[in-house]
Design an enzyme around this catalytic site. Structure first.
Site, short mmCIF file in Angstrom:
data_model
loop_
_atom_site.label_atom_id
_atom_site.label_comp_id
_atom_site.label_asym_id
_atom_site.label_seq_id
_atom_site.Cartn_x
_atom_site.Cartn_y
_atom_site.Cartn_z
N MET A 263 11.35 86.73 39.03
CA MET A 263 12.55 87.04 38.26
C MET A 263 12.31 86.82 36.78
O MET A 263 11.79 85.79 36.37
CB MET A 263 13.70 86.15 38.78
CG MET A 263 15.01 86.40 38.09
SD MET A 263 15.58 88.11 38.35
CE MET A 263 16.41 88.41 36.80
N GLU A 264 12.76 87.81 36.00
CA GLU A 264 12.42 87.87 34.57
C GLU A 264 13.37 87.08 33.67
O GLU A 264 13.52 87.44 32.50
CB GLU A 264 12.44 89.35 34.14
CG GLU A 264 13.84 90.02 34.13
CD GLU A 264 14.16 90.82 35.38
OE1 GLU A 264 13.57 90.52 36.44
OE2 GLU A 264 15.02 91.72 35.31
N HIS A 297 4.82 92.80 35.03
CA HIS A 297 6.15 93.39 35.23
C HIS A 297 7.24 92.49 34.66
O HIS A 297 8.09 92.93 33.88
CB HIS A 297 6.36 93.64 36.72
CG HIS A 297 7.69 94.22 37.04
ND1 HIS A 297 7.90 95.56 37.18
CD2 HIS A 297 8.89 93.64 37.23
CE1 HIS A 297 9.17 95.78 37.45
NE2 HIS A 297 9.80 94.62 37.48
N GLU A 298 7.21 91.23 35.06
CA GLU A 298 8.29 90.32 34.60
C GLU A 298 8.21 90.13 33.09
O GLU A 298 9.22 90.07 32.40
CB GLU A 298 8.22 88.97 35.32
CG GLU A 298 8.23 89.04 36.84
CD GLU A 298 9.31 89.91 37.45
OE1 GLU A 298 10.39 90.06 36.84
OE2 GLU A 298 9.08 90.48 38.54
N1 HT7 Z 1 14.57 91.98 38.49
C1 HT7 Z 1 14.13 91.12 39.56
C2 HT7 Z 1 14.70 91.55 40.87
C3 HT7 Z 1 15.09 90.40 41.73
C4 HT7 Z 1 16.21 90.36 42.58
C5 HT7 Z 1 17.18 91.27 42.86
C6 HT7 Z 1 18.16 90.95 43.79
C7 HT7 Z 1 18.14 89.72 44.44
C8 HT7 Z 1 17.16 88.82 44.16
C9 HT7 Z 1 16.18 89.14 43.22
N2 HT7 Z 1 15.11 88.45 42.77
C10 HT7 Z 1 14.46 89.20 41.86
C11 HT7 Z 1 12.65 90.99 39.63
C12 HT7 Z 1 11.84 92.20 39.37
O1 HT7 Z 1 12.29 93.24 38.95
O2 HT7 Z 1 10.66 92.10 39.60
ZN ZN Z 2 11.73 94.40 37.62
#
Ligand code: HT7
Ligand code: ZN
Length: 861
Positions: A263-264, A297-298
């Protein structure tokens, strides 16, 4: 549950300017105080302020410092409504109590192996405090964390550390401030016993950025590759897009319990440990590659997603498509890139993002912009996008407009890619006129109807193409006649060897002039559009492209198309009880690739890999897993038998006694050796068994060791059991390696494997609360065509039971598992009724989550 539609988007009535959060972390409960400065969008309005909130205990609410009386607000299980807020700006202060140690959904604030961490995208922030949990509420945050110092020596949040200090009772605190406005889905907090690998990145403007990768002490030695990946990403974004990191600190934290890959969160990325920790002994080349890709990516999200974010969750591809594009230079729930409605946002990720960085259509759409505009034009568009929208929450139309305006081009109906679901089928008919020396390509396109969109418009399709002459070289292209006009395609008077056509109508013809001999066209080079191509190419044309195309994607694709056609023909033979015979031309074609020392080894490894069973089933009217499996196994064994000597040589010539290196030549060499080994093992003879066992024993890295284990595990018997036991004994203390061991057994096509998988549920190393373990064992099983689709329904029953059990623990993970049922209509009647029964059982389960309900009910609709 209420379905939400894109067309119903409304601007918020209130904006939040600043958010000051204060956490008192505790073992039994955590107190969260949130102080928000609120301003109405329209001066003077005092409409109710509706805040999202879930599983929160409200302790107090104050407005402008004064406690709010009960009559002035309402709370239900999902919302807190302040009935008549003051007109004009005001401060809102809310104190809530939450229970992170009980949070098994891993959304919001939760505990992972004793440490606190958060996951707020898409809608997790509402599990932390009452808030307008929507991405267009962008505010500046501070975050004060208070916790026991011994248990939680490290306290992290977004931005810069302003202050830290000791408190009474063995506690300490840290105060963080994020100077950039952000939506709440990017908020993060981590507290725990962690150590960091530290490094520095000097930006192109000369600023020092402190880089820290945090893990439990015992894993720190496995973070070197992650650090290398981070620095490579930072440099790349500067070099290619001129984008520099904007803070002085960048933290990555690895946690073992995480629903997705990573997660970013602004300056505090939180990662699934699987995507951080690597050593040659414990991680495979695929893991190393995934770490490089996901860290990039992140990091890239810092600009595409964080500095410029999404207005609403229908715009997800704005950040994900663009960021996937940046990191990588069909069914009842067919999604366009941006769906028109959703019930539970997380399911959009479930449906679209299977295999975290696989084909994410949004990235293909971004790639089309670049194909159409060229690298320079694309960069101009990106620059304008950031200039216009830095600090804003925007839409896919805004991105489109930046690309269009920066280049002054008319894109006609390109925006349809965002709204029209379904993959266009493009048919191409070609003809050569030897006298006129012209070559005609007639394109026709059709987008199949999808639920809710019965009639489709023609799409704007970029077609990158070239033409091969009889010796396999690209022919020069000079001009093309189209729409009543002869257009030059030469560049500065010089012929070109590849061009991009714009196909925009249901049917249209392009006639190329000066084509000196009948060519073999190479269409949609580099996968220039995410379409399904049906071209009038013969098998001979395809063999020719496989041998000669200068476009590597099309060269590989020609081989895959040949293999798909062959497999479909043999499947029909199998279904009619005809003997299976392998086309000698196919064997010859693969042989010439296998022994061609001028080819890149990664290309050879990919080119000799047969299409997966799922891919073939997708192409059948009625998917027949037994027939497809039998045919794929037959072809594999037959190829192994006919190319035995070449495969043996491939294994021998591609061993290496050198230390593991993560680089292209070495990875390609290992990939080729290991695919050859897998082919040989399918022979099930003594020589191959001994070879695989020796490879297993002599392996010095996880890539080779696991590939040998997988080769051995193809064949039931004593050796399989012994080697599996040996592998577990070796690696039982490394949970990431143990997950590979679970996945390998879960995917096995040995008869009656459902019982083995059931038994593994009780293995001491398995835990339904850990997503990685679920993805490995349950996800692995649901992806195995033979046992999941067992005709007696045992596979479906197993998954149905698990989904209901898992839903009570973690709805996001359960919904990813239930999606294995979503294509149930593709199978025969017996399987259909067995799978449908499980879906019906699931939707009628008591207390089902919205996540699982959405996927299961839409599958049944
Ligand atoms: N943007 C993040 C996506 C993500 C996510 C979405 C819904 C639920 C839980 C989650 N954890 C991470 C990470 C990404 O785009 O790589
Ligand atoms: Zn992403």
């Amino acid at each position: 549950p209420k379905e939400i539609f894109l067309k119903d988007y409304k601007l918020p009535d209130y904006y939040f300017e600043t958010v000051d959060l204060s956490f008192a972390l505790g073992e039994e409960k955590t107190l969260v105080n949130s102080k928000i400065t609120v301003s109405p969008r329209v001066e003077g309005s005092s409409s109710p302020l509706v805040l999202d909130g879930h599983d929160l205990k409200l302790l107090s609410i104050k407005i402008n410092g004064n406690g709010l009386k009960d009559a002035h607000y309402q709370v239900d299980s999902r919302h807190l409504t302040i009935l008549s807020p003051p007109s004009g700006a005001f401060t809102l202060e809310i104190l809530t109590e939450i229970y992170p140690h009980k949070n098994t959904s891993l959304e919001g604030l939760y505990k992972s192996t004793g440490n606190f961490c958060t996951q707020c995208e898409a809608e997790g922030f509402r599990n932390i405090t009452f808030f307008q949990d929507r991405p267009d509420i962008m505010a500046k945050y501070t975050c004060r964390i208070e916790a026991d110092k011994l248990l939680y020596p490290v306290l992290l949040s977004n931005g810069n550390l302003l202050e830290q200090g000791e408190l009474e009772g063995g506690k300490h605190f840290a105060l963080w401030e994020d100077p950039f406005k952000k939506p709440c889905y990017l908020f993060a907090l981590v507290a725990g016993q962690l150590e960091s690998r530290d490094d520095t990145f000097v930006t192109r403007s000369g600023r020092n950025v402190q880089l820290r990768i945090w893990t439990p002490a015992e894993d720190l030695s496995k973070t070197a590759h992650a650090m290398y990946s981070l620095k490579a990403a930072m440099k790349w974004d500067e070099d290619v897009f001129g984008l520099e990191y904007d803070l002085d600190l960048f933290n990555i934290v690895a946690v073992p319990d995480f629903n997705m890959g990573a997660m970013e969160n602004k300056s505090l990325n939180i990662f699934n440990s699987k995507l951080v920790l690597a050593s040659p002994e414990t991680a495979s080349d695929a893991d190393y590659d995934a770490i490089l890709g996901v860290i990039g990516h992140e990091y890239f999200h810092n600009w595409t997603g964080n500095r410029v974010t999404c207005r609403d969750w229908f715009q997800l591809s704005l950040k994900e498509g663009l960021t996937v594009f940046r990191d990588q230079d069909a069914g009842p729930m067919a999604h366009p890139v941006r769906p028109h409605s959703y019930i539970k946002m997380d399911n959009f990720y479930t449906g679209v993002r299977e295999g975290l960085f696989s084909s994410f259509l949004g990235a293909e759409v971004v790639r089309m912009y670049k194909t159409l505009l060229g690298s320079e034009g694309f960069r101009k568009g990106m620059d304008l996008y950031f200039k216009r929208h830095d600090g804003q929450a925007v839409t896919c139309e805004d991105f489109f407009a930046a690309m269009r305006d920066a280049n002054g081009v008319d894109f006609a109906n390109f925006l349809l890619w965002y709204s029209q679901a379904g993959t266009p089928i493009v048919k191409v008919a070609s003809s050569y006129n030897a006298e006129a020396k012209t070559f005609s390509l007639k394109f026709s396109q059709e987008v199949p109807p999808t639920p809710g969109q019965p009639i489709k418009e023609p799409m704007f399709i970029p077609v990158a193409l070239g033409m091969l002459n009889s010796s396999g070289k690209d022919l020069p292209l000079t001009s093309v006649f189209h729409d009543g006009m002869l257009q030059s395609i030469a560049s500065n008077g010089e012929p070109v060897y590849s061009t991009v056509l714009r196909v925009t109508k249901k049917e249209e013809e392009f006639i190329f002039s000066d084509i000196t001999e009948k060519p073999v066209p190479s269409l949609f080079r580099g996968y220039s559009a995410p379409i399904r191509l049906e071209a009038d190419l013969s098998d001979d044309d395809l063999f020719f492209l496989l041998a000669h195309d200068s476009d590597e994607f099309n060269r590989w694709e020609a081989g895959q198309l040949l293999a798909r056609n062959l497999m479909l023909t043999l499947v029909a033979d199998f279904q009619q009880n005809k003997p299976l015979v392998l086309n000698p031309k196919f064997v010859q074609g693969l042989k010439s690739i296998l022994i061609d020392s001028s080819l890149d080894k990664e290309f050879i490894a990919k080119a000799i890999t047969l299409p997966g069973e799922g891919e073939i089933m997708d192409m059948m009217k009625v998917a027949d897993p037994d027939a497809v499996h039998a045919v794929r196994s037959f072809i594999r064994k037959q190829l192994a038998s006919e190319l035995r000597a070449e495969l043996l040589n491939t294994v021998k010539n591609n061993r290496s006694s050198e230390a593991y290196e993560f680089n292209h030549p070495n990875m390609a060499r290992r990939a080729l050796k290991n695919i050859a080994l897998a082919y040989l093992a399918s022979l099930q003879d003594e020589e191959s068994a001994t070879l695989a066992l020796n490879e297993y024993k002599s392996a010095t890295n996880m890539t080779d060791q696991f590939a040998a284990l997988a080769a051995i595990a193809q064949n039931p018997g004593k050796t399989r059991e012994e080697v599996l036991a040996d592998f577990y004994n070796k690696w039982q203390d490394n949970f990431l390696v143990v997950n590979k061991w679970f996945a390998l057994q879960a995917r096995a096509d040995i008869p009656g494997n459902v019982e083995n998988v059931r038994n593994l549920l009780n293995h001491p190393a398995f835990d339904l609360r850990n997503p990685n373990k679920v993805y490995a064992l349950i996800g692995g099983f649901a992806g195995s065509p033979v046992n999941f689709h067992a005709k007696d329904g045992s596979g479906y029953k197993f998954l149905g039971e698990i989904v209901v059990q898992l839903d009570k623990i973690n709805p996001q993970v359960a919904s990813r598992m239930v999606s294995a049922f979503s294509r149930w209509r593709r199978y025969d009647e017996t399987r259909q009724s067995l799978a449908k029964a499980q879906l019906e059982m699931i939707v009628s389960a008591n207390g089902l989550s919205e996540n699982v309900f959405e996927i299961a009910s839409k599958s049944l609709a």
